[in-house]
Write an enzyme that holds these catalytic residues in place. Structure first.
Site, PDB file in Angstrom:
ATOM      1  N   ASN A  85      46.099 -13.790  53.983  1.00 60.47           N
ATOM      2  CA  ASN A  85      45.947 -12.596  54.999  1.00 60.47           C
ATOM      3  C   ASN A  85      46.951 -12.676  55.776  1.00 60.47           C
ATOM      4  OD1 ASN A  85      45.085 -10.387  56.491  1.00 60.47           O
ATOM      5  ND2 ASN A  85      43.592 -11.292  57.326  1.00 60.47           N
ATOM      6  N   TRP A  86      48.007 -11.632  55.637  1.00 63.08           N
ATOM      7  CA  TRP A  86      49.380 -11.657  56.500  1.00 63.08           C
ATOM      8  C   TRP A  86      49.185 -11.032  57.728  1.00 63.08           C
ATOM      9  CZ3 TRP A  86      54.565 -10.929  53.772  1.00 63.08           C
ATOM     10  CH2 TRP A  86      54.864 -12.028  53.017  1.00 63.08           C
ATOM     11  N   LYS A  87      47.828 -10.287  58.115  1.00 64.83           N
ATOM     12  CA  LYS A  87      47.572  -9.576  59.326  1.00 64.83           C
ATOM     13  C   LYS A  87      48.529  -8.575  59.762  1.00 64.83           C
ATOM     14  CE  LYS A  87      44.389 -13.236  60.301  1.00 64.83           C
ATOM     15  NZ  LYS A  87      43.700 -14.025  61.302  1.00 64.83           N
ATOM     16  N   HIS A 111      36.593  -8.108  57.976  1.00 66.07           N
ATOM     17  CA  HIS A 111      37.182  -9.504  58.521  1.00 66.07           C
ATOM     18  C   HIS A 111      36.749  -9.364  59.776  1.00 66.07           C
ATOM     19  CE1 HIS A 111      40.182 -11.996  60.602  1.00 66.07           C
ATOM     20  NE2 HIS A 111      40.341 -12.513  59.181  1.00 66.07           N
ATOM     21  N   GLU A 144      37.995  -9.823  62.865  1.00 67.85           N
ATOM     22  CA  GLU A 144      39.020  -8.905  63.735  1.00 67.85           C
ATOM     23  C   GLU A 144      38.756  -7.438  63.684  1.00 67.85           C
ATOM     24  OE1 GLU A 144      42.001 -12.625  63.247  1.00 67.85           O
ATOM     25  OE2 GLU A 144      42.656 -10.524  62.346  1.00 67.85           O
ATOM     26  N   GLU A 158      34.127 -16.897  57.011  1.00 69.67           N
ATOM     27  CA  GLU A 158      35.200 -17.422  58.148  1.00 69.67           C
ATOM     28  C   GLU A 158      34.447 -17.514  59.454  1.00 69.67           C
ATOM     29  OE1 GLU A 158      39.806 -16.033  57.169  1.00 69.67           O
ATOM     30  OE2 GLU A 158      38.623 -14.303  57.758  1.00 69.67           O
ATOM     31  N   GLY A 201      42.440 -19.262  63.505  1.00 67.62           N
ATOM     32  CA  GLY A 201      43.594 -19.339  64.265  1.00 67.62           C
ATOM     33  C   GLY A 201      43.602 -20.343  65.376  1.00 67.62           C
ATOM     34  N   SER A 204      41.564 -21.496  59.874  1.00 66.02           N
ATOM     35  CA  SER A 204      42.573 -22.778  60.013  1.00 66.02           C
ATOM     36  C   SER A 204      42.499 -23.358  58.922  1.00 66.02           C
ATOM     37  CB  SER A 204      42.118 -23.625  61.282  1.00 66.02           C
ATOM     38  OG  SER A 204      42.099 -22.624  62.411  1.00 66.02           O
ATOM     39  N   GLY A 250      44.788 -17.603  56.643  1.00 67.68           N
ATOM     40  CA  GLY A 250      45.796 -16.905  57.600  1.00 67.68           C
ATOM     41  C   GLY A 250      47.305 -17.114  57.982  1.00 67.68           C
ATOM     42  N   GLY A 251      47.513 -17.774  59.044  1.00 62.68           N
ATOM     43  CA  GLY A 251      48.792 -17.953  59.388  1.00 62.68           C
ATOM     44  C   GLY A 251      49.606 -18.945  58.478  1.00 62.68           C
TER      45      GLY A 251
END
Length: 252
Positions: A12-14, A100, A102, A170, A176, A214, A235-236
């Site tokens: 997921n590149w957000k 998600h 967020e 999640e 993150g 994470s 994610g990141g």
């Protein structure tokens, strides 16, 4: 990880990525995947909507698939700034993340909204990745399983099946932050999710349940070995092919 469910490693590149650099990273991932002509897992990247068509083209005829990060419940209309599932499909997407944390937190999305979006993803021919997870306050109040039950029961549409729906657990406090639950914590929640799914779907045993929060190369192997973990939502660590590939490699 179950032998009867094909793992899914999703990135997921957000809100990250501009065309030139993003496409370069995707091409590097595609090249790495080509060294494994029959990977034992599905590989997915969910870039910003601005990049879906370009990245779907770059990933064509490879084992890497492209998805969206969100969709509107309707197929068209006066919804400035939104994007329909049909539009994502038209641009080359095969999956769509919905619910998600967020989106739930930043945009006030309720379970009912998430359910409508999952229905829209199905209508548009996309596989919905439905996200669930507890906050730190809920975890500290020992409400984790209650929260997960509520989200699973009320975020999944009636037409959800193993072929059109994936669940991603999640824990919000782990996204993150570099913090991750213990393998036992993950196993407990994933087993609970599978129990909830059994009451909702006839083919629940085939539904893939991913872990996210994470996930990185250094902990992926341990997390992917946990019972009932059928892959990861990353994610990141998915933004760079060099960081994402070690996570994929745990399942190929």
């Amino acid at each position: 990880m179950s032998n009867q469910r094909r793992p899914l490693i999703a990135g997921n590149w957000k809100m990250n990525g501009l065309a030139t650099a993003a496409t370069s990273e995707l091409k590097e991932l595609v090249a790495l995947a080509k060294d494994h002509t029959a990977p034992k897992c599905d590989i997915l990247i969910c870039p910003p909507a601005t990049l879906v068509r370009e990245m779907a083209s770059a990933a064509e005829n490879s084992s890497v698939q492209i998805g969206g990060q969100d969709c509107h419940a309707n197929d068209s209309g006066a919804h400035t700034g939104d994007i329909a599932a049909e539009m994502l499909k038209d641009a080359g997407a095969n999956y769509c993340i919905v619910g998600h944390s967020e989106r739930r937190a930043d945009h006030g999305e309720s379970n009912a909204v998430v359910k409508a979006k999952a229905e829209a993803a199905h209508r548009g021919g996309l596989i919905a990745i439905v996200c669930v997870g507890e906050t730190l306050a809920e975890r500290e109040a020992d409400k984790t399983l209650d929260v997960i039950s509520d989200q699973v029961r009320n975020s999944l549409p009636n037409g959800a099946t193993a072929s059109n729906t994936v669940i991603a657990y999640e824990p919000v406090w782990a996204i993150g932050t570099g913090k991750t639950p213990t393998p036992l914590d993950v196993a407990t929640v994933h087993a609970h999710i599978r129990e909830e799914l059994a009451a909702l779907m006839s083919d629940s045993a085939q539904v893939r349940v991913l872990y996210g929060g994470s996930v990185k190369g250094s902990n992926a192997e341990e997390l992917m070995a946990v019972e009932n973990v059928d892959g990861a939502l990353v994610g990141g660590a998915s933004l760079k092919a060099a960081d994402f590939w070690p996570i994929v490699a745990t399942s190929i």
